[in-house]
Design a protein around this motif. Structure first.
Motif, short mmCIF file in Angstrom:
data_model
loop_
_atom_site.label_atom_id
_atom_site.label_comp_id
_atom_site.label_asym_id
_atom_site.label_seq_id
_atom_site.Cartn_x
_atom_site.Cartn_y
_atom_site.Cartn_z
N LYS A 97 11.64 -19.94 35.92
CA LYS A 97 10.74 -20.36 35.38
C LYS A 97 11.20 -20.84 33.80
O LYS A 97 11.44 -19.69 33.40
N GLY A 98 11.15 -21.35 33.20
CA GLY A 98 11.86 -21.95 31.80
C GLY A 98 14.02 -21.82 30.97
O GLY A 98 13.67 -21.94 30.52
N GLN A 99 14.19 -21.79 32.29
CA GLN A 99 15.88 -21.39 31.88
C GLN A 99 16.71 -22.69 33.80
O GLN A 99 17.12 -22.35 34.06
N PRO A 100 15.84 -23.88 32.73
CA PRO A 100 17.15 -25.10 33.26
C PRO A 100 18.25 -24.46 33.65
O PRO A 100 18.88 -25.37 34.83
N GLU A 101 18.85 -24.13 32.28
CA GLU A 101 20.64 -23.67 32.45
C GLU A 101 20.76 -22.77 33.85
O GLU A 101 22.02 -22.99 34.55
N ALA A 102 19.75 -22.27 34.15
CA ALA A 102 20.13 -21.29 35.61
C ALA A 102 20.05 -22.03 36.71
O ALA A 102 20.52 -21.59 37.77
N VAL A 103 19.46 -23.02 36.94
CA VAL A 103 19.30 -23.98 37.84
C VAL A 103 20.56 -24.89 38.54
O VAL A 103 20.76 -25.63 38.74
N LYS A 104 21.34 -25.42 36.94
CA LYS A 104 22.41 -26.02 37.09
C LYS A 104 23.18 -25.70 38.25
O LYS A 104 23.35 -24.39 38.50
#
Length: 155
Positions: A141-148
């Motif tokens: 949540k709130g960390q879009p870089e972690a899921v790219k």
């Protein structure tokens, strides 16, 4: 002030359990035989009947193999807890009304919910089933870089 637990009798609660559990008469929870004899009452809970199965020779009582068995709270407290859950009271409100510890109320309501859920039939989907596209990102949540998507590193 009147305590609600004083308005409900143990005899009524056990009678209710017997009617709901065995509408066609008492049957053994071990072998489902109807050859059952009454075998007195529980030593500490006078309204709780005990039985003896003539087929498998096992003994049981009104609460054997139910969600109410093996707990320190009396049956009327469980029944009132179930009633308050039906009124959509919070665990804190149930604990207050029944003069219980909040952890006990939490435990009781979760046991009752699990029991109700376990008794529901499993739904089978049939025919044409449609679903929308969903992308779930759990734990980022709130960390879009972690899921790219990560690109593969050259060897």
């Amino acid at each position: 002030m009147i305590n609600i637990k004083q308005l409900v009798s143990d005899e009524y609660c056990y009678q209710l359990i017997r009617q709901r559990r065995w509408p066609e008469g008492v049957c053994c929870p071990y072998c489902q035989s109807h050859g059952v004899k009454s075998h007195g009452y529980h030593t500490t809970q006078k309204a709780r009947k005990r039985y003896h199965c003539q087929s498998c020779k096992k003994r049981f009582d009104d609460l054997t193999f139910t969600v109410f068995a093996g707990h320190h709270q009396p049956l009327k407290v469980w029944i009132l807890c179930l009633y308050f859950m039906g009124l959509n009271l919070s665990n804190r409100q149930i604990a207050h009304e029944l003069d219980l510890n909040k952890d006990d109320a939490q435990y009781m309501t979760s046991q009752l919910r699990e029991s109700i859920f376990a008794s529901l039939p499993i739904e089978q989907l049939s025919g044409e089933v449609e679903a929308d596209e969903v992308y779930v990102v759990a734990g980022h949540k709130g960390q879009p870089e972690a899921v790219k998507k990560r690109t593969k590193r050259p060897a």
